[in-house]
Design a protein around this motif. Structure first.
Motif, mmCIF file in Angstrom:
data_model
loop_
_atom_site.group_PDB
_atom_site.id
_atom_site.type_symbol
_atom_site.label_atom_id
_atom_site.label_comp_id
_atom_site.label_asym_id
_atom_site.label_seq_id
_atom_site.Cartn_x
_atom_site.Cartn_y
_atom_site.Cartn_z
ATOM 1 N N THR A 242 24.719 73.770 7.581
ATOM 2 C CA THR A 242 26.085 74.292 7.568
ATOM 3 C C THR A 242 27.117 73.201 7.828
ATOM 4 O O THR A 242 28.142 73.118 7.142
ATOM 5 C CB THR A 242 26.240 75.397 8.628
ATOM 6 O OG1 THR A 242 25.317 76.448 8.353
ATOM 7 C CG2 THR A 242 27.660 75.951 8.625
ATOM 8 N N ILE A 243 26.846 72.355 8.816
ATOM 9 C CA ILE A 243 27.849 71.387 9.258
ATOM 10 C C ILE A 243 27.834 70.111 8.426
ATOM 11 O O ILE A 243 28.892 69.525 8.156
ATOM 12 C CB ILE A 243 27.634 71.050 10.745
ATOM 13 C CG1 ILE A 243 27.815 72.305 11.598
ATOM 14 C CG2 ILE A 243 28.602 69.955 11.200
ATOM 15 C CD1 ILE A 243 29.198 72.927 11.504
ATOM 16 N N ALA A 244 26.661 69.651 7.992
ATOM 17 C CA ALA A 244 26.581 68.368 7.280
ATOM 18 C C ALA A 244 27.485 68.309 6.054
ATOM 19 O O ALA A 244 28.205 67.320 5.860
ATOM 20 C CB ALA A 244 25.130 68.074 6.896
ATOM 21 N N PRO A 245 27.520 69.344 5.185
ATOM 22 C CA PRO A 245 28.435 69.271 4.038
ATOM 23 C C PRO A 245 29.904 69.216 4.461
ATOM 24 O O PRO A 245 30.721 68.554 3.804
ATOM 25 C CB PRO A 245 28.127 70.552 3.262
ATOM 26 C CG PRO A 245 26.750 70.954 3.694
ATOM 27 C CD PRO A 245 26.658 70.540 5.126
ATOM 28 N N GLN A 246 30.242 69.883 5.553
ATOM 29 C CA GLN A 246 31.618 69.852 6.043
ATOM 30 C C GLN A 246 31.965 68.467 6.580
ATOM 31 O O GLN A 246 33.074 67.957 6.349
ATOM 32 C CB GLN A 246 31.820 70.903 7.132
ATOM 33 C CG GLN A 246 31.606 72.334 6.680
ATOM 34 C CD GLN A 246 31.783 73.318 7.824
ATOM 35 O OE1 GLN A 246 32.785 73.302 8.542
ATOM 36 N NE2 GLN A 246 30.786 74.190 8.016
ATOM 37 N N LEU A 247 31.030 67.847 7.282
ATOM 38 C CA LEU A 247 31.247 66.494 7.772
ATOM 39 C C LEU A 247 31.434 65.533 6.615
ATOM 40 O O LEU A 247 32.345 64.701 6.613
ATOM 41 C CB LEU A 247 30.065 66.062 8.636
ATOM 42 C CG LEU A 247 30.056 64.599 9.114
ATOM 43 C CD1 LEU A 247 31.302 64.280 9.935
ATOM 44 C CD2 LEU A 247 28.787 64.302 9.929
ATOM 45 N N ALA A 248 30.581 65.648 5.608
ATOM 46 C CA ALA A 248 30.705 64.772 4.441
ATOM 47 C C ALA A 248 32.056 64.959 3.757
ATOM 48 O O ALA A 248 32.685 63.988 3.313
ATOM 49 C CB ALA A 248 29.567 65.043 3.464
ATOM 50 N N ALA A 249 32.520 66.201 3.678
ATOM 51 C CA ALA A 249 33.811 66.461 3.035
ATOM 52 C C ALA A 249 34.950 65.815 3.807
ATOM 53 O O ALA A 249 35.884 65.252 3.210
ATOM 54 C CB ALA A 249 34.029 67.967 2.907
ATOM 55 N N VAL A 250 34.902 65.879 5.127
ATOM 56 C CA VAL A 250 35.936 65.237 5.953
ATOM 57 C C VAL A 250 35.930 63.733 5.749
ATOM 58 O O VAL A 250 36.984 63.101 5.581
ATOM 59 C CB VAL A 250 35.726 65.594 7.437
ATOM 60 C CG1 VAL A 250 36.586 64.709 8.338
ATOM 61 C CG2 VAL A 250 36.049 67.062 7.683
ATOM 62 N N LEU A 251 34.750 63.130 5.739
ATOM 63 C CA LEU A 251 34.650 61.685 5.560
ATOM 64 C C LEU A 251 35.159 61.268 4.186
ATOM 65 O O LEU A 251 35.892 60.280 4.049
ATOM 66 C CB LEU A 251 33.206 61.233 5.763
ATOM 67 C CG LEU A 251 32.624 61.464 7.155
ATOM 68 C CD1 LEU A 251 31.146 61.078 7.192
ATOM 69 C CD2 LEU A 251 33.401 60.692 8.216
ATOM 70 N N LYS A 252 34.784 62.016 3.172
ATOM 71 C CA LYS A 252 35.209 61.673 1.813
ATOM 72 C C LYS A 252 36.718 61.793 1.666
ATOM 73 O O LYS A 252 37.376 60.941 1.062
ATOM 74 C CB LYS A 252 34.495 62.563 0.808
ATOM 75 C CG LYS A 252 34.712 62.133 -0.638
ATOM 76 C CD LYS A 252 33.579 62.618 -1.527
ATOM 77 C CE LYS A 252 33.652 61.940 -2.880
ATOM 78 N NZ LYS A 252 32.381 61.947 -3.575
ATOM 79 N N GLU A 253 37.270 62.847 2.193
ATOM 80 C CA GLU A 253 38.718 63.074 2.095
ATOM 81 C C GLU A 253 39.509 61.958 2.762
ATOM 82 O O GLU A 253 40.577 61.564 2.275
ATOM 83 C CB GLU A 253 39.068 64.415 2.745
ATOM 84 C CG GLU A 253 40.566 64.690 2.845
ATOM 85 C CD GLU A 253 40.879 65.854 3.772
ATOM 86 O OE1 GLU A 253 41.921 65.815 4.427
ATOM 87 O OE2 GLU A 253 40.058 66.795 3.840
ATOM 88 N N THR A 254 39.006 61.434 3.871
ATOM 89 C CA THR A 254 39.753 60.455 4.666
ATOM 90 C C THR A 254 39.379 59.016 4.346
ATOM 91 O O THR A 254 39.897 58.091 4.978
ATOM 92 C CB THR A 254 39.532 60.721 6.161
ATOM 93 O OG1 THR A 254 38.120 60.672 6.455
ATOM 94 C CG2 THR A 254 40.076 62.082 6.556
#
Length: 369
Positions: A242-254
């Protein structure tokens, strides 16, 4: 999915700061003095590289930067230094220039910044001791990366109100590091210390705070030729489906990346690679910290077993092979790879770096996505 590139399964896997006793490279420059009975010269002489080492280094892709997590170990005599002898304090103060002359050691970690923020002048002193192609992997202060204020033994005492504070992160870390290290910035790593249970239950909220922090930081990639902000985690819950894709999205966005933290408290490298794959194309930052055979709390056991860190004790073939495959794929696609190694990984960080270099040099042509 980049299965050939990373060589791992593509299914995702299931106020004040920490005050631990400092590691040897956390010794203040102003206080570093030779120990009684040891060589008192402040000069540290490198071990002249032999032809085999030079040839091996020449075969490595220029974007490959292998190194140790610090540089202040007397046990590296005959591997990095001449026979000396040198004290830890002398090496902490004056060993970096000799370390950076080793052909295979093209980067190094700065961990002392975790215990206390460093100044622009301190960073500049480090930068002045290394060649122009050398890079640093620097840890952000626990002041902004630890959710708890901790005692001397590492026990949490109270919530840290400065946790993930973007203003402090900029003022106490990013700005002085960029100004002092300049083009020698490699990876600026925010290692999020183990979280209390209450915080682990609110990871989506923490992700929003992390997003705000990363968005507020100065543009490290734009300011340096090879610099990148990286986030390392120390709780496996960050890698849940659940969390790993959200973490990846935050990193990619920033514009940040994920730091592969190879520590016994975390899943093995193969289970962390899906986040790096989700950020593709991008650089690789890896901190190879502890051999898993020592268990989640085996750091002190590894230290007792491996000192004085003058030889390999426990080869981790699985980790070596996967690091080699990943580095080859990343650099073959034109991205940077930073791998810093602790003595607690196999017993002697420079010899582990050499083993990785031999694996990289012996491989076939680099993989492509």
């Amino acid at each position: 999915m980049q299965n050939d590139l990373f060589g791992a399964p593509t299914t995702p896997p299931a106020g004040r700061h920490k005050q631990h006793a400092p590691t040897p490279d956390a010794v203040d420059d102003e206080l570093a003095v030779a120990q009684p009975g040891r060589r008192r010269s402040t000069e540290v002489l490198p071990l002249p590289p032999d032809d085999t080492t030079r040839a091996l280094a020449a075969r490595l892709h220029p974007r490959i930067r292998l190194g140790a997590s610090t540089w202040s170990y007397p046990g590296w005599a005959g591997t990095v230094w001449d026979e000396g002898p040198y004290s830890e304090a002398v090496l902490a103060k004056n060993g970096l220039a000799a370390y950076a002359q080793h052909p295979l050691l093209r980067c190094v970690g700065i961990d002392r910044s975790f215990y206390r923020p460093l100044t622009e002048g301190q960073y500049a002193r480090y930068a002045g001791q290394v060649p122009h192609e050398f890079r640093f992997v620097v840890k952000a202060p626990a002041l902004v990366t630890d959710a708890l204020v901790r005692g001397e033994q590492g026990q949490g005492r109270q919530p840290n109100t400065a946790f993930l504070d973007p203003v402090l992160a900029t003022q106490e870390f990013i700005t002085p590091a960029l100004a002092g290290l300049g083009d020698k910035v490699g990876a600026l790593v925010f290692q999020l210390s183990p979280l209390p249970f209450s915080q682990l239950q609110r990871l989506p909220l923490l992700l929003e705070r992390l997003r705000a922090l990363l968005r507020a930081l100065p543009d490290v990639r734009g300011a340096t030729p090879d610099g990148v902000v990286a986030v390392e985690v120390r709780d496996p819950e960050w890698l849940s489906p659940t969390i790993a894709p959200q973490l990846a999205a935050v990193l990619k966005e920033t514009g940040a990346t994920y730091c592969l933290g190879l520590h016994a408290k975390m899943p093995r490298l193969a289970e962390q690679l899906p986040i790096l794959r989700a950020l593709w194309p991008g650089p690789m930052v890896c901190r190879w910290n502890l051999n898993p055979l020592h268990g989640a709390y085996g750091y002190e056991d590894a230290q007792r077993s491996y000192e004085p860190y003058d030889r390999i004790h426990d080869v981790d073939e699985e980790t070596r092979a996967l690091i080699v495959r990943t580095v080859r794929g990343v650099t073959g696609a034109g991205q940077n790879a930073y791998v810093t190694i602790s003595n607690k990984a196999e017993g002697c960080a420079p010899l582990s770096a050499r083993a990785l270099a031999e694996g990289l040099a012996a491989g076939n042509a680099p993989s492509t996505p």
